[in-house]
Design a protein around this motif. Structure first.
Motif, PDB file in Angstrom:
ATOM      1  N   ARG A  50      35.472   3.368  -1.573  1.00 42.32           N
ATOM      2  CA  ARG A  50      34.915   4.540  -2.003  1.00 42.32           C
ATOM      3  C   ARG A  50      35.748   5.090  -3.074  1.00 42.32           C
ATOM      4  O   ARG A  50      35.298   5.639  -4.125  1.00 42.32           O
ATOM      5  CB  ARG A  50      34.765   5.389  -0.890  1.00 42.32           C
ATOM      6  N   ASN A  51      37.109   5.226  -2.867  1.00 41.82           N
ATOM      7  CA  ASN A  51      38.008   5.777  -3.867  1.00 41.82           C
ATOM      8  C   ASN A  51      38.126   4.986  -5.228  1.00 41.82           C
ATOM      9  O   ASN A  51      37.776   5.570  -6.149  1.00 41.82           O
ATOM     10  CB  ASN A  51      39.439   5.604  -3.250  1.00 41.82           C
ATOM     11  N   LEU A  52      37.874   3.651  -5.198  1.00 40.63           N
ATOM     12  CA  LEU A  52      37.955   2.846  -6.345  1.00 40.63           C
ATOM     13  C   LEU A  52      36.604   3.223  -7.079  1.00 40.63           C
ATOM     14  O   LEU A  52      36.535   3.178  -8.224  1.00 40.63           O
ATOM     15  CB  LEU A  52      37.829   1.409  -6.209  1.00 40.63           C
TER      16      LEU A  52
ATOM     17  N   GLN B 248      36.530   6.280  -9.206  1.00 39.37           N
ATOM     18  CA  GLN B 248      37.050   6.000 -10.599  1.00 39.37           C
ATOM     19  C   GLN B 248      36.221   5.052 -11.362  1.00 39.37           C
ATOM     20  O   GLN B 248      36.521   5.454 -12.378  1.00 39.37           O
ATOM     21  CB  GLN B 248      38.387   5.272 -10.173  1.00 39.37           C
ATOM     22  N   THR B 249      35.675   4.035 -10.972  1.00 39.20           N
ATOM     23  CA  THR B 249      35.018   3.204 -11.855  1.00 39.20           C
ATOM     24  C   THR B 249      33.711   3.024 -11.997  1.00 39.20           C
ATOM     25  O   THR B 249      33.033   2.588 -12.977  1.00 39.20           O
ATOM     26  CB  THR B 249      35.634   1.681 -11.481  1.00 39.20           C
ATOM     27  N   ASN B 250      32.948   3.503 -10.743  1.00 36.31           N
ATOM     28  CA  ASN B 250      31.465   3.215 -10.605  1.00 36.31           C
ATOM     29  C   ASN B 250      30.937   1.810 -11.136  1.00 36.31           C
ATOM     30  O   ASN B 250      29.964   1.578 -11.465  1.00 36.31           O
ATOM     31  CB  ASN B 250      30.611   4.136 -11.412  1.00 36.31           C
ATOM     32  N   GLY B 251      31.650   0.778 -10.672  1.00 35.66           N
ATOM     33  CA  GLY B 251      31.435  -0.653 -11.110  1.00 35.66           C
ATOM     34  C   GLY B 251      30.850  -1.489  -9.975  1.00 35.66           C
ATOM     35  O   GLY B 251      30.505  -2.646 -10.236  1.00 35.66           O
ATOM     36  N   PHE B 252      31.065  -0.776  -8.693  1.00 36.11           N
ATOM     37  CA  PHE B 252      30.314  -1.544  -7.751  1.00 36.11           C
ATOM     38  C   PHE B 252      28.694  -1.616  -7.449  1.00 36.11           C
ATOM     39  O   PHE B 252      28.323  -0.344  -7.713  1.00 36.11           O
ATOM     40  CB  PHE B 252      30.778  -1.324  -6.485  1.00 36.11           C
ATOM     41  N   LEU B 253      28.106  -2.647  -7.535  1.00 37.14           N
ATOM     42  CA  LEU B 253      26.664  -2.643  -7.474  1.00 37.14           C
ATOM     43  C   LEU B 253      26.272  -2.639  -5.928  1.00 37.14           C
ATOM     44  O   LEU B 253      25.512  -1.740  -5.553  1.00 37.14           O
ATOM     45  CB  LEU B 253      26.102  -3.986  -7.629  1.00 37.14           C
ATOM     46  N   ALA B 254      26.780  -3.219  -4.871  1.00 35.82           N
ATOM     47  CA  ALA B 254      26.579  -3.358  -3.687  1.00 35.82           C
ATOM     48  C   ALA B 254      27.787  -3.560  -2.595  1.00 35.82           C
ATOM     49  O   ALA B 254      28.653  -4.301  -2.828  1.00 35.82           O
ATOM     50  CB  ALA B 254      25.273  -4.592  -3.422  1.00 35.82           C
ATOM     51  N   PHE B 255      27.413  -3.189  -1.430  1.00 40.09           N
ATOM     52  CA  PHE B 255      28.501  -3.563  -0.334  1.00 40.09           C
ATOM     53  C   PHE B 255      27.806  -4.163   0.506  1.00 40.09           C
ATOM     54  O   PHE B 255      26.660  -3.987   1.065  1.00 40.09           O
ATOM     55  CB  PHE B 255      28.942  -2.250   0.338  1.00 40.09           C
ATOM     56  N   ILE B 256      28.548  -5.436   1.078  1.00 35.59           N
ATOM     57  CA  ILE B 256      27.834  -6.252   2.188  1.00 35.59           C
ATOM     58  C   ILE B 256      28.697  -6.478   2.991  1.00 35.59           C
ATOM     59  O   ILE B 256      29.958  -7.037   3.263  1.00 35.59           O
ATOM     60  CB  ILE B 256      27.852  -7.811   1.186  1.00 35.59           C
ATOM     61  N   PRO B 257      28.434  -6.067   4.248  1.00 32.76           N
ATOM     62  CA  PRO B 257      29.304  -6.410   5.560  1.00 32.76           C
ATOM     63  C   PRO B 257      29.008  -7.786   6.008  1.00 32.76           C
ATOM     64  O   PRO B 257      27.580  -8.343   5.869  1.00 32.76           O
ATOM     65  CB  PRO B 257      28.605  -5.460   6.510  1.00 32.76           C
TER      66      PRO B 257
END
Ligand code: V47
Length: 370
Positions: free
Chosen positions: A244-246, A249-258
Motif C-alpha cells: 500500500r505504501n509503494l 508513491q507510484t500508483n503502478g500496481f494493477l492488481a493484487f493476487i493472493p
C-alpha cells in the motif's frame, strides 16, 4: 449504488467490525488494528459484506477476466533447491528439466490471446539476450496481445548475468515488448519467514525496489502474496502495508493476487492446510486494506474454481483468465483444471450474480457480457 450495508448493524455479530464499517462509509483508511480485527473475526458473512461494499464502490458489479496463456520457457533454475515451496524449479541434470525452443514457444500462441504471461526458471546458461529474443519474437508473432513477463526475481537475475542496472534491464525488456510485470516472487516480505521458505532469493526490499523502478519507467505491474504456509496474520498485514505504501508513491500496481500455497512435492509438504475461512479473510482483507489498488484477483489455479467463485463475494473483482496451461502450481499438486474456456468464465461470473467483462492485461474493457 444500492447500500448493501444498510442493515449491517443488525446483521453483524462481531462488534469489532463496526468501526471498520464506519471507516468504509466515511472513506477512511484502515490501519493495522482494523486489519487484525478482520483476520480475527469469525463473522465471515459480515466481513464479506464489507469487502463486497468496497468492491462494488470501485467497479460496480463487473468482474473481469482475460483470454490469456501462461508460458514457462524453462524450469531449470539456479535456486531450485532453496525455494522450499516450489515444486517447479529443477536442476539442469534433473530428468524433469526442460527448455523450450523459440519455435516451441511460438507454436503455443494463437490469435485469441490478449495476454501472454511468461515466467520461468533462472537458467544457469541462458544469457539476458535469449530472454529478450523470446519477448521480441512473441511480440512480432502477437502484436495485438499484451506481454506480461518476468518476475522481479528474474529481473534481479538478468541484472546479475548482464551486468546492467535493474533500470536498464527493465528498459530493454520494455523495448523488446514487455507491457507489464507479473506479481510473482513477492512471496512474503517478513524477513524471518522469507528466510525459512526461500532464502537466498531476492529480498522483500529488492522485490519492492524493482517494482518501484518499473513503475517509474512507466511499466505497470501486479503484486502477489504467497499465503498458507508459515506466516502469521501480522506478516500478512505487514506485506499488504508495504504494498500500500509503494502504491501510494507510484500508483503502478494493477492488481493484487493472493496465491494459496500448494504443498505437494515441495519441501514444505508437512505443513497442515489452513481452513477455507483463512482464504476468505486474506481476500477480504486485501480488498479492504489495499484501498489504492484497483483490483483483487482470485487465482483460481490455487484456490480451485469453486472457492474462487465464492471470493467474488469477498471483494474480488478479477478472475484472472483462461491460462490454458499452468505448470508451476500444478507441479505442486493444484487440483484445479490446467485451463478453461472464455465461456467458462462468462458462466461462472454470471452465476455469481456479477457482470463478466473481458479485459486485456491493462484492464481495458474488450467486451461486456451483459
Ligand atoms: O511467486 C510457486 C508461486 C508464483 C508454489 O501477475 C506457488 O497476474 C503456491 O506470480 N504453491 C508465481 N504458489 C505465480 C504468480 C502469478 C500468478 C497468477 C497471476 C499473476 C499475475 C502472477 O507462484 C510465485 C510463487 O509465489 N508458487 N510454487 C506453490 N507450491
Amino acid at each position: 449504488m444500492e447500500n448493501i450495508l444498510e442493515d449491517f448493524d443488525i446483521l453483524c455479530v462481531d462488534e469489532n467490525l463496526l468501526p471498520i464499517k464506519d471507516k468504509l462509509l466515511n472513506n477512511k483508511r484502515l490501519d493495522f488494528k482494523d486489519a487484525e480485527m478482520i483476520m480475527d473475526t469469525k463473522d465471515l458473512n459480515s466481513l464479506g459484506l464489507l469487502a463486497k461494499y468496497k468492491k462494488l464502490s470501485k467497479d460496480g458489479e463487473k468482474i473481469y477476466f482475460v483470454v490469456n496463456r501462461h508460458i514457462n520457457p524453462t524450469n531449470i533454475c539456479v535456486i531450485a533447491n532453496s525455494c522450499k515451496f516450489c515444486a517447479f524449479g529443477q536442476k539442469k541434470n534433473s530428468p524433469d528439466a526442460y527448455e523450450m525452443s523459440i519455435d516451441k514457444i511460438l507454436s503455443l500462441l494463437d490469435e485469441e490471446l490478449r495476454e501472454i504471461h511468461i515466467v520461468g526458471g533462472l537458467h544457469p546458461d541462458w544469457k539476458f539476450d535469449k530472454y529478450l529474443e523470446i519477448i521480441r519474437e512473441v511480440n512480432i508473432a502477437m502484436p495485438s496481445a499484451h506481454i506480461k513477463a518476468f518476475t522481479a526475481v528474474e529481473i534481479e537475475w538478468f541484472s546479475k548475468i548482464s551486468g546492467y542496472k535493474v533500470e536498464k534491464v527493465i528498459e530493454k525488456l520494455m523495448n523488446a515488448g514487455v507491457d507489464a510485470l507479473p506479481g510473482g516472487g513477492a512471496e512474503i516480505f517478513a524477513p524471518e519467514v522469507r528466510k525459512k521458505i526461500c532464502s537466498p532469493k531476492t529480498t522483500g526490499d529488492s522485490w519492492l525496489n524493482i517494482h518501484k523502478a518499473a513503475h517509474k519507467l512507466g511499466l505497470p505491474s501486479n503484486a502477489t502474496i504467497l499465503y498458507g504456509h508459515l506466516e502469521s496474520k501480522y506478516d500478512v498485514i505487514d506485506h499488504l502495508d508495504k504494498l500500500r505504501n509503494l502504491q501510494d508513491q507510484t500508483n503502478g500496481f494493477l492488481a493484487f493476487i493472493p496465491v494459496l500455497f500448494q504443498p505437494y512435492n515441495t519441501r514444505l509438504k508437512h505443513l497442515k492446510p489452513f481452513p477455507f475461512s483463512y482464504d476468505l479473510k486474506v481476500h477480504a482483507l486485501a480488498r479492504l486494506f489495499l484501498d489504492n489498488f484497483s483490483h483483487i484477483k482470485a487465482y483460481w489455479i490455487t484456490l480451485g474454481e469453486k472457492a474462487a467463485q465464492v471470493t467474488f463475494h469477498y471483494g474480488v473483482s478479477d478472475a484472472d483468465g483462461t491460462i490454458i496451461s499452468e505448470k508451476i502450481i500444478h507441479d505442486a499438486g493444484a487440483k484445479s483444471q490446467i485451463g478453461h474456456t472464455r465461456d467458462f468464465f462468462v458462466n461462472m461470473i454470471k452465476d455469481s450474480g456479477y457482470i463478466p467483462v473481458e479485459r486485456d492485461a491493462l484492464y481495458n474493457e474488450l467486451k461486456i457480457y451483459d
